[in-house]
Design an enzyme around this catalytic site. Structure first.
Site, PDB file in Angstrom:
ATOM      1  NE  ARG A  53      -2.990   0.160   3.252  1.00  0.00           N
ATOM      2  CZ  ARG A  53      -2.429   0.580   4.393  1.00  0.00           C
ATOM      3  NH1 ARG A  53      -2.011   1.830   4.491  1.00  0.00           N
ATOM      4  NH2 ARG A  53      -2.299  -0.230   5.422  1.00  0.00           N
ATOM      5  CE1 TYR A 106     -16.506  12.909 -14.983  1.00  0.00           C
ATOM      6  CE2 TYR A 106     -15.311  12.628 -12.930  1.00  0.00           C
ATOM      7  CZ  TYR A 106     -16.112  12.116 -13.935  1.00  0.00           C
ATOM      8  OH  TYR A 106     -16.540  10.816 -13.868  1.00  0.00           O
ATOM      9  CG  ASP A 194      -8.983  17.118 -14.190  1.00  0.00           C
ATOM     10  OD1 ASP A 194      -8.301  16.619 -15.099  1.00  0.00           O
ATOM     11  OD2 ASP A 194     -10.000  16.583 -13.716  1.00  0.00           O
ATOM     12  CE  LYS A 219     -12.236   9.825 -18.830  1.00  0.00           C
ATOM     13  NZ  LYS A 219     -12.328   9.376 -17.463  1.00  0.00           N
TER      14      LYS A 219
HETATM   15  C1  LIG Z   1     -11.788  15.820 -16.535  1.00  0.00           C
HETATM   16  C2  LIG Z   1     -11.936  14.554 -15.752  1.00  0.00           C
HETATM   17  N1  LIG Z   1     -11.322  14.460 -14.556  1.00  0.00           N
HETATM   18  C3  LIG Z   1     -11.428  13.346 -13.816  1.00  0.00           C
HETATM   19  C4  LIG Z   1     -12.169  12.261 -14.218  1.00  0.00           C
HETATM   20  C5  LIG Z   1     -12.290  11.061 -13.332  1.00  0.00           C
HETATM   21  O1  LIG Z   1     -11.405  10.069 -13.694  1.00  0.00           O
HETATM   22  P1  LIG Z   1     -11.629   8.506 -13.380  1.00  0.00           P
HETATM   23  O2  LIG Z   1     -12.869   8.096 -14.099  1.00  0.00           O
HETATM   24  O3  LIG Z   1     -10.379   7.887 -13.878  1.00  0.00           O
HETATM   25  O4  LIG Z   1     -11.790   8.377 -11.904  1.00  0.00           O
HETATM   26  C6  LIG Z   1     -12.805  12.305 -15.454  1.00  0.00           C
HETATM   27  C7  LIG Z   1     -13.591  11.146 -15.921  1.00  0.00           C
HETATM   28  O5  LIG Z   1     -14.324  11.228 -16.894  1.00  0.00           O
HETATM   29  C8  LIG Z   1     -12.687  13.489 -16.237  1.00  0.00           C
HETATM   30  O6  LIG Z   1     -13.299  13.608 -17.427  1.00  0.00           O
END
Ligand SMILES: Cc1ncc(COP(=O)(O)O)c(C=O)c1O
Length: 398
Positions: A53, A106, A194, A219
């Site tokens: 971990r 998001y 982000d 992604k």
């Molecule tokens: C801009 C953005 N940030 C974070 C996330 C979350 O990522 P995860 O699905 O890998 O937890 C997403 C998911 O679609 C996203 O589009």
């Protein structure tokens, strides 16, 4: 082994993160499936891995690549998902803090911030990131209320946290990152970006003044829609230690197989991103001329409100675009249902093209048009993608 400063990113994603170049060494790091590690006597508090971990050598190659691409001086930290990476930053805010967040961000990131507000931990201020003056004003007000200045920032417990996405999900709004991030630094506001929608190949927020960058590596970075993973990068020691502490204690660690898949996926990042951006640009231009499409949102279009900013701070415009159909919800869904090359699914940044009416998610705000369709453009033939979409749109006339 290459270093991110002496080779291009294209070379770096291929050559970094490999085992030491010794005779008979494997070219790729092995997947280490062990929950615990043999200790040393006497204990070595710096190098002992101790327990899985805390550490797993399978994470390291991918973390090294992302940190290098983002220009971070601290090690990258990978997590079980993008949301786990995001939580490791948002959870740092102390009682009485303020989180500033785009009005379109998001959904799950907004949910974490809203949960913090509901529990009386943080105030949440929503931003129109296209309006730089209003963002600066909101930061000034929050910094003044919190008594912040550049001299008294506790990065491990930010009293004012600016959370940015640029481009935003799903509206693709673009912030003036250098201006806003410089102002945040002056005010003692800790800034997080982000960077999922840009990928570290197209935009490096740390170099534009951010304190920390997060990615849903699910992604572009992993790129094949077969793994969930998150990653953070920073050059700030206190932030790195706080996020590491969060990961180690909360346990949202990546599985070794997922890390290995992400490393394998990131090797082709530059080829995939280049082709997907080229396809997205082609489609955005063609869709602009289609009578059944009311609006195309894509920062790569010269007419897009975010175009100039994106051109100044990104090296390309990404592979996500949104179209608003001249249709109601039912008709829009019928168009999506007619598609054969595109897959109706959420997510983005993979090799395959995905399409989604965003308001199908109850949490998306009403400011997103009901017939807005988010397109994550993959690496197929742009002509095939275009013809498939036009064929489906033709059904609107019937
Ligand atoms: C801009 C953005 N940030 C974070 C996330 C979350 O990522 P995860 O699905 O890998 O937890 C997403 C998911 O679609 C996203 O589009």
């Amino acid at each position: 082994m290459s270093n991110s400063e002496n080779v291009t990113p294209e070379t770096y994603v291929v050559s970094a993160g490999r085992p030491a170049p010794e005779h008979d060494a494997p070219v790729n790091p092995p997947i280490v499936l062990s929950s615990t590690f043999r200790g040393s006597v006497p204990v070595d508090p710096v190098n002992d891995k101790v327990y899985a971990r805390f550490n797993n050598p399978t994470w390291e190659g991918f973390e090294e690549i992302v940190a290098g691409l983002e220009g971070a001086s601290e090690p990258g930290l990978s997590f079980a998902s993008g949301m786990a990476a995001i939580a490791s930053v948002l959870d740092l805010v102390p009682v009485g803090s303020t989180i500033l967040m785009p009005k379109h961000a998001y959904m799950a990131s907004v949910t974490i911030a809203e949960d913090l507000r509901r529990r009386g931990i943080a105030e949440l201020v929503r931003l129109d990131i296209e309006d730089t003056d209003s963002v600066i004003e909101a930061m000034r007000a929050a910094a003044t209320d919190a008594g912040m200045s550049a001299e008294n920032v506790d990065y491990s417990a930010p009293k004012v946290l600016l959370w940015l996405e640029s481009p935003t999900n799903p509206m693709l709004e673009v912030a003036d990152l250098p201006t806003v991030l410089a102002e945040a630094r002056k005010l003692g506001v800790v800034s997080a970006v982000d960077n999922t929608f840009a990928s570290p190949l197209l935009q490096q927020p740390l170099k534009l003044g951010a304190d920390v960058v997060v990615h849903s590596a699910t992604k572009y970075l992993a790129g094949h829609s077969d793994v969930l993973l998150g990653v953070t990068a920073t050059s700030n020691r206190a932030l790195y230690e706080a996020m590491l502490h969060h990961r180690t204690t909360n346990g949202a660690i990546p599985g070794p197989f997922e890390s290995w898949l992400a490393l394998r996926g990131v090797r082709t990042l530059s080829l995939r991103v280049e082709k997907a951006c080229e396809n997205a640009r082609f489609l955005a231009e063609k869709f602009q001329q289609h009578p059944a499409i009311r609006e195309v949102r894509y920062p790569g279009l010269a007419t897009d409100p975010g175009h100039e900013r994106a051109a100044a701070q990104m090296s390309d415009f990404g592979s996500v675009l949104c179209v608003v159909l001249d249709a109601d919800v039912e008709q829009t869904e019928r168009v999506i249902d007619q598609l054969q090359v595109w897959t109706p699914a959420t997510s983005l940044g993979g090799v395959e093209s995905l399409v989604e009416r965003r308001r199908r998610h109850g949490k998306e705000p009403a400011s997103i048009p009901p017939s807005l369709v988010r397109l994550s453009v993959g690496i197929e033939s742009a002509d095939d993608l275009y013809e498939d979409f036009v064929r489906a749109l033709a059904g609107l006339d019937k």
